[in-house]
Design an enzyme around this catalytic site. Sequence first.
Site, PDB file in Angstrom:
ATOM      1  N   HIS A   1       0.857  -1.190   0.000  1.00  0.00           N
ATOM      2  CA  HIS A   1       0.000   0.000   0.000  1.00  0.00           C
ATOM      3  C   HIS A   1       0.890   1.236   0.000  1.00  0.00           C
ATOM      4  CE1 HIS A   1      -3.929   1.954   1.635  1.00  0.00           C
ATOM      5  NE2 HIS A   1      -3.183   2.850   1.023  1.00  0.00           N
TER       6      HIS A   1
ATOM      7  N   GLU B   1      -2.661  -1.626  -3.144  1.00  0.00           N
ATOM      8  CA  GLU B   1      -3.725  -0.811  -2.568  1.00  0.00           C
ATOM      9  C   GLU B   1      -3.353   0.664  -2.634  1.00  0.00           C
ATOM     10  OE1 GLU B   1      -5.100  -3.964   0.934  1.00  0.00           O
ATOM     11  OE2 GLU B   1      -4.032  -2.140   1.472  1.00  0.00           O
TER      12      GLU B   1
ATOM     13  N   HIS C   1      -7.816  -5.322   7.636  1.00  0.00           N
ATOM     14  CA  HIS C   1      -7.551  -4.267   8.612  1.00  0.00           C
ATOM     15  C   HIS C   1      -7.805  -4.781  10.027  1.00  0.00           C
ATOM     16  CE1 HIS C   1      -6.364   0.002   8.902  1.00  0.00           C
ATOM     17  NE2 HIS C   1      -6.827  -0.142  10.116  1.00  0.00           N
TER      18      HIS C   1
END
EC number: 2.6.99.2
Length: 238
Positions: A44, A71, A191
């Site tokens: 990410h 991401e 997450h």
Amino acid sequence: MMTKLSVNINKIATLRNARGGDYPNVVQVAKDVQAFGAHGVTIHPRPDERHIRYQDAYDLKSVVTTEYNIEGNPIKKFVDMVLAIKPTQVTLVPDSVDAITSNAGWDTIKHKDFLAEVISEFKRNNIRTSIFVDPILNQIDGAKKTGADRIELYTEEFAKQYTLGNIKAITSYAACAKKANELGIGVNAGHDLSLDNIKFFKQNVPHLAEVSIGHALIAEAIYKGLKPTVEEYLKLLK
């Protein structure tokens, strides 16, 4: 159904950057987690490159032989990078520039036209698309209208409530996963998932194709070792 494990290696880059060198090496760690059985690697990159750098994304292209998931917020620099690399999957996350970590899903209704435009460009390049969403049913309907292939359920609230003993917090995630499946959308999640909560989440959320886990997995690996930690996740995801 076996849920795939994609290991987010951002925290490896954070550790590397703390000393300004190239140790630990993110390319080597990507090779290792795949050798240990992980089904994919997630990164990410953020605009300030405080952990994964844009160059890392290019360096990993030839190394990730499983599934490569990138991401990020689809700003122009990010979109250009994804189109150049052509990973297996791109996950769109509405990060603000100064966000410490991802803290909300997309409003897929409000941002439908923007998301649809970005997603259509990725899909023209044969890149699977996923949208980071909160576990709200109308957001799943909205995701369908953008043309996304998958959703990624934002699981921080589940993890928080599970720690407090509120297992009913899983209800909205299960409902959204069921709805997504009915609409022909694949279901990912991520997450704050961890060894403590992943088995319960897997058992109670149907049609779960993939989880992306980074912070907890790397933290757990400090005590258990990276290989045993990856292997334990794989066992719990069967």
